[in-house]
Design an enzyme around this catalytic site. Structure first.
Site, short mmCIF file in Angstrom:
data_model
loop_
_atom_site.label_atom_id
_atom_site.label_comp_id
_atom_site.label_asym_id
_atom_site.label_seq_id
_atom_site.Cartn_x
_atom_site.Cartn_y
_atom_site.Cartn_z
N VAL A 129 0.85 -1.19 0.00
CA VAL A 129 0.00 0.00 0.00
C VAL A 129 0.89 1.24 0.00
O VAL A 129 1.60 1.51 0.96
CB VAL A 129 -0.93 0.02 1.22
CG1 VAL A 129 -1.83 1.25 1.16
CG2 VAL A 129 -1.77 -1.25 1.29
N LYS A 130 0.84 1.99 -1.09
CA LYS A 130 1.71 3.16 -1.26
C LYS A 130 0.88 4.42 -1.02
O LYS A 130 -0.17 4.60 -1.64
CB LYS A 130 2.27 3.13 -2.69
CG LYS A 130 3.29 4.21 -3.03
CD LYS A 130 3.98 3.83 -4.35
CE LYS A 130 4.87 4.96 -4.85
NZ LYS A 130 4.17 5.81 -5.83
N MET A 131 1.35 5.29 -0.13
CA MET A 131 0.59 6.50 0.17
C MET A 131 1.52 7.60 0.63
O MET A 131 2.54 7.35 1.28
CB MET A 131 -0.48 6.22 1.22
CG MET A 131 -0.01 5.53 2.47
SD MET A 131 -1.42 4.98 3.48
CE MET A 131 -0.57 4.18 4.84
#
Length: 214
Positions: free
Chosen positions: A82-84
């Site tokens: 999960v990239k944020m």
């Protein structure tokens, strides 16, 4: 240093397989360029390249981030990272997502304080924008080096992703600075192995082989 291909274009991915890339990393701009529903685009890409798949969140509030991450996981399963972008909301969401067994990449990082805080917060990965940091008068490789040293010397689990790589020099600098991963667009990959001397050698050896008695 392992390489993540910064693309989900089919031609790029098929070409990238020859270079032995180790996974995929995206942002909304990359996904939008494919011009098809995101679930289809992501699923198709995942069939071509194995390894971790960094897919970027577009929600900016804790609950929205968590919900979108769960939707991403329904498509990619345990391959999902999960990239944020780093923010107070994403840090709050990260704790929940990690408790649920998901790995997190905090991105949008261009400064040493951001990188240190992300590492101390327990991010599985952090993406440092080398090119974008340089664009605004920063020191992209310096941030990568400081973050890599902190992670190593402090015994942190965080892996450093050198992102926004614009060319060969960035790749070399990131490697020497201790990054664990490089996020490269496809156009950079051929430049990493091509050289006029090598090209000349290939032609010369082929010509010499023609003179060998068969």
């Amino acid at each position: 240093m392992k390489i993540l291909i910064a693309s989900i274009d089919e031609k790029d991915l098929i070409g990238a397989k020859d270079y032995g890339v180790h996974g995929i990393i995206t942002n909304p701009t990359i996904v939008a360029e494919v011009r098809k529903p995101w679930k289809e685009a992501v699923s198709d890409a995942a069939k071509i390249i194995e390894g971790p798949f960094h897919l970027q969140i577009t929600e900016d509030k804790r609950d929205g981030i968590i919900a979108q991450a769960e939707e991403f996981a329904s498509v990619l399963g345990d391959r999902l990272i999960v990239k944020m972008c780093i923010s107070q909301e994403s840090l709050a969401a990260m704790q929940v997502l990690q408790d649920r067994g998901l790995k997190v990449n905090l991105t949008g990082i261009v400064s040493i304080p951001q990188s240190f805080f992300a590492i101390q917060a327990g991010a599985d990965f952090i993406s440092i924008y080398m090119g974008r940091a340089d664009d605004v008068g920063g020191d992209g490789v310096g941030v990568v080096r400081s973050a890599a040293n902190m992670a190593k010397n402090g015994g942190y689990k965080t892996e450093i992703v050198a992102a926004s790589i614009r060319g060969v020099s960035h790749y070399i600098e990131a490697t020497e600075a201790g990054a664990h991963w490089a996020a490269c667009p496809y156009k950079v990959l051929p430049k990493l192995i091509q050289h006029p001397v090598t090209d000349k050698s290939i032609v010369g050896f082929a010509q010499d082989w023609d003179r060998v008695i068969k």
